[in-house]
Write an enzyme that holds these catalytic residues in place. Structure first.
Site, mmCIF file in Angstrom:
data_model
loop_
_atom_site.group_PDB
_atom_site.id
_atom_site.type_symbol
_atom_site.label_atom_id
_atom_site.label_comp_id
_atom_site.label_asym_id
_atom_site.label_seq_id
_atom_site.Cartn_x
_atom_site.Cartn_y
_atom_site.Cartn_z
ATOM 1 N N GLY A 1 0.831 -1.197 0.000
ATOM 2 C CA GLY A 1 0.000 0.000 0.000
ATOM 3 C C GLY A 1 0.865 1.245 0.000
ATOM 4 O O GLY A 1 2.063 1.202 0.297
ATOM 5 N N CYS A 2 0.246 2.365 -0.332
ATOM 6 C CA CYS A 2 0.995 3.624 -0.425
ATOM 7 C C CYS A 2 1.461 4.085 0.943
ATOM 8 O O CYS A 2 2.632 4.430 1.136
ATOM 9 C CB CYS A 2 0.146 4.684 -1.115
ATOM 10 S SG CYS A 2 -1.527 4.844 -0.456
ATOM 11 N N TYR A 3 0.547 4.102 1.916
ATOM 12 C CA TYR A 3 0.949 4.511 3.261
ATOM 13 C C TYR A 3 2.018 3.572 3.831
ATOM 14 O O TYR A 3 3.007 4.036 4.398
ATOM 15 C CB TYR A 3 -0.262 4.521 4.203
ATOM 16 C CG TYR A 3 -1.233 5.658 4.020
ATOM 17 C CD1 TYR A 3 -0.833 6.981 4.164
ATOM 18 C CD2 TYR A 3 -2.574 5.421 3.754
ATOM 19 C CE1 TYR A 3 -1.749 8.027 4.034
ATOM 20 C CE2 TYR A 3 -3.491 6.458 3.624
ATOM 21 C CZ TYR A 3 -3.072 7.758 3.770
ATOM 22 O OH TYR A 3 -3.973 8.788 3.655
#
Lengths: 345, 345, 345, 345
Positions: free
Chosen positions: A150-152
């Site tokens: 995921g990006c986070y």
């Protein structure tokens, strides 16, 4: 030439893949599949490709029938949509890179807990490799099923990993306060993502319950060799792209900022895409690149460290890292097709 | 390998040149000169180059002393600052590309009228070529002093030129209503360019007196073979990059939108960077590229045509077109180093 | 105390009405009706009212049943939705102010041509008053059915009316280039209104075919006493609120800017909400107010005048003007409840 | 009628004061003083006042000579500029409300440590009241010298105070991650505040060294009865107004979110401007108001609480709270002139 197919080519992460692969010298995209825009030209939705890409989007069924012609399948679909097609692709010898969440968690129980649906092929979880490239190169090179982070989690773990690897912080003191641009919410027609609802405002959301939490904990625990629980709070910022992750931890021993920067520079010494900077990261300097800027400050007064990382959520946080992983999976140079620098302003 | 020097490398147009030339396969930048940031590393001001460009900016005097080592000098300075250095560079056999306004107007009288200073080397105006590439390729290939067009003129003339070349509109009916992002105001510490002063607002400025007016009139008159006077109104829009130019003219005979699109497609048929689109241009689709999107509508009710063009003000409107011109001046492929597509979103 | 009902209270124009009426000393809102949010508290959708308005939204049917308890009905619904309820309300002696388009055009034929549906009660068109307050005070005071002008028409006509009233421009030379914030697109879940699709871009839309065109032409023709056809081009700007209307016309005789400003000041001398300024309007100075700033420049070179007006599209362009009209219709002070100034920055 | 003078009327906080006081029914502003714009009309800088305020700004010297005609002096100047004038004003019996930092810290030693200049009148520090209104009403009512809190401290302490008052968190576990709009940087011509430098980016700044840290620690320590050290990290967000403060603390005992919300509701029960909401605050719902929205979540997994507060940095974080305090100091209703609600969108 590696032949690729893209599922979900018209979402933001999918479109970013299109952009990167279009310039990648070793890749040929065989098809662009889209649920909502099948039979439309890609350039009808994304006019920036006018004159450059003539292809029409195909539908998901047609994509399935064309798996035999490709070497790698990129899946950029909502969670829960990757189970079947992944099984089929792998069965045909096609490597799979899932930009969604379906193969990130090792445990189907944890998957169900956070995503509220049954996992569709738990037997694949054992072999799926969590592709935070800088931390997993060897496994990535060997795998046929890659779960793109995921990006986070990408931004946050790149900030925190060196601390854990070197036992420098109290394990349960980690607090991650992350800020994302609105493209992170995807290209869905939701009122909450309207310009007029997002502009001139900032908010936190999903406090304590955001679905990126378990993958951060899983991977950080794996680094630490011990179960870690974190506080993770995402925020929505009125900008298109970018994630800034501000990470807090209690140091286990005294450090200066300079000394700790050295630790980070050693840790990321060989990594082209990770830049440990003296100053403080700003998302604009990495926007439009596959880079991650990391900066930090030790606060003697509190004996805490604040590590800040910045990435482009759609590139290092999605499509760029997916291509970086693909490069490794196919024996290409890791940086191939990804050497572009952020354009300022 | 063409050796280049950049004066004014830390302004927005100059920095954009740095970005483009850094990736250009046939260019080597020998020095970056900056008035305000001499002796600082370029990456101190533009962190996106961290790890990629190690050079320090040099001051203007030092730049002068290094003219002998370069083939081409890019000047990205405020008007009035290019006279002396241009003379010196040309004297040393260095070709000059001025991104500023000092060599755009043929007449020193008109220059003085609009810029309110005396021209410093009027004898060079005769040989300076106004570099709107698509309209002047032959002259550009032969020239040693190139006046790179302003951002508004580039967008506006690309929109209007086909009408004039084909005698399709009443000459004095041209109204250009143009909208620019804030980077067009430059990187100067003016209160009127502060985030808080520009955000959430739009305004017109320089109505009837903007300095891009005479160069538009000069070049359009040259196309029409007759003196043209236009209305030109620039506006400031809360975005970083982009110009949208909405151009109005009274048709001299009946036309349909489709027929007129054909005229435009024929006119720009061989031009890689100009895309005549069926729809209406939006700046986001060209942002970060050297492209110009052109669209139009014939309004039968008024017998007017509305032609709309979109460019990135810092690329096709400045640094990109400068490199496009340099390519021609040095016998390189016109598109070399400029084949990047806009990144969406 | 005037008792009011609001249909469509949760759209942007409706919500703005709520905001204004909440502070209006002479009004009591009896109900808030919403198609999409019936039975939810208003503050669930608009948290700014938390602690101030406790009401639940009611549905349209319930609203109908409560017409007997009100003096005035504000309708803020999409076009085509006001026919029936207007007839009912008028039948019950309730005055109607329609913020939508259903009663703006005098001719059901023109309505059908531009809105592509049959008008549902053409017999009311004769008595509906087009409520551009500053131009129609007497009719407004007497009417029971008020058609509140569109946002673009309000800004544009306030800019152009003094020219026409004084026969100062060629009638068919009027070109209106208008720019609007995104709230003008309404609070509907459209992909084209997403933050990530609108931010960092500007575009024109509806060129030559925008539905505000006929009401501008109708009213300007009425002022001029002669049929006028205009060019009207709306643009979408990345900001929440505001319209800037840049209007061009060929002067019929010589004028200076100062002389023409005098004409405007005389024309709007008694109008509290119209400010003729020496400088050039910016939307930020009227954002959040019911004001319209008007500025102009005569361009001697072209003998054209450029008149620029700025309004807040949701206030003077919708809810504010609706309340201004209501004040007149109920014998209240025209400025009552509308004396707030724009908040900067 | 209370007579007021404003020093620094053209900065953002000062201008916000002008806006509020203009509508305040019990205040008359006697003069607007400005360092940079003396002798200009206020409306030359802030066009929103066109037609409403005719006054010219006076210079600082003239302001000094007019102290005898006022009851209260608002000072909105950079730190270090309030010493002399405050002494003079108090000497003349004029009450002083300083929106700057010069009287916020009790200790001249701490002042020097963080602000790097000698305090000019340490003898006044003993009597200056730190005006976080909701926590200090009694002292405020009696004082003649009020130190108006910083914007970050206001948001942060309103979020954290109930936890400390009730001994619910570990004292040294407090981490405050705050996000501000760009108006917080003031109206100075700095390159770092340019639109093009701030837009489309987020960054942290002043990590561990921001000057709002000591006043937060001083006041929280005072509440806790024990010296507290906090981590405070401010961030810059691309929006004009608003602060969101995300505050973390380790709970000393088990709590549910609902139970803790009750504690907060009891704490702020009588406070008009503080709204404890079930959801999560967003700055847009308080923008343009003197309100503070507070929301929270208990995370059982980590036994931490996350409290989030949102204010408008220029109102509750500056001018609004100053007026709230003035109301108390002059025996007026606390909410007088401050009862406006945020305008959405």
């Amino acid at each position: 030439m590696v032949k690729a197919g893209i599922l979900g080519a018209t979402g933001y992460a999918g479109e970013q893949l299109v952009w990167i692969l279009h310039k990648h010298p070793e890749i040929k995209v065989e098809f662009y599949a889209s649920h909502n825009y099948a039979n439309l030209q890609l350039t009808d939705i994304y006019n920036n490709y006018y004159g450059f890409i003539e292809d029409k989007c195909i539908d998901m069924e047609k994509a399935e029938s064309r798996l035999t012609g490709i070497d790698v399948l990129f899946i950029a679909l909502p969670h829960g949509k990757a189970f079947e097609i992944t099984q089929k692709a792998l069965g045909l010898g096609v490597k799979v890179i899932d930009l969604g969440a379906d193969f990130r968690l090792n445990s189907p129980v944890v998957y169900k807990e956070w995503y509220e649906i049954q996992h569709g092929c738990p037997e694949l979880l054992g072999e799926a490799v969590y592709g935070l490239t800088e931390l997993k190169r060897n496994e990535i090179k060997e795998c046929r099923l890659l779960a793109n982070p995921g990006c986070y989690p990408t931004a946050s773990m790149l900030a925190v990993a060196p601390l854990l690897k070197n036992n420098l912080i109290e394990l349960n003191s980690i607090i991650i306060d992350a800020k994302s641009g609105v493209s992170g919410a995807g290209r869905s027609a939701n009122i909450s993502s309207l310009f007029t609802e997002c502009n001139e405002s900032i908010k936190a959301y999903g406090v304590g319950v955001h679905r990126h939490t378990p993958e951060i904990e899983q991977e950080l625990s794996s680094i630490a060799g011990e179960k870690i629980v974190i506080s993770f709070t995402p925020h929505l910022v009125p900008m298109n792209r970018g994630i800034l992750s501000t990470c807090y931890g209690n140091l286990t021993r005294e450090f200066t900022t300079d000394k700790l920067l050295e630790v980070y520079r050693e840790f990321y010494g060989g990594d082209y895409f990770i830049k440990v900077i003296d100053g403080l990261p700003e998302t604009r300097w990495v926007r439009g690149s596959n880079l991650c800027h990391v900066g930090l400050r030790v606060d003697k007064r509190t004996n805490r460290v604040v590590v800040i990382s910045a990435i482009d959520n759609l590139i290092k946080g999605a499509a760029g890292q997916a291509v970086q992983n693909m490069n490794l999976m196919f024996g290409l140079e890791e940086t191939e097709g990804l050497e572009f620098i952020s354009m300022a302003p």
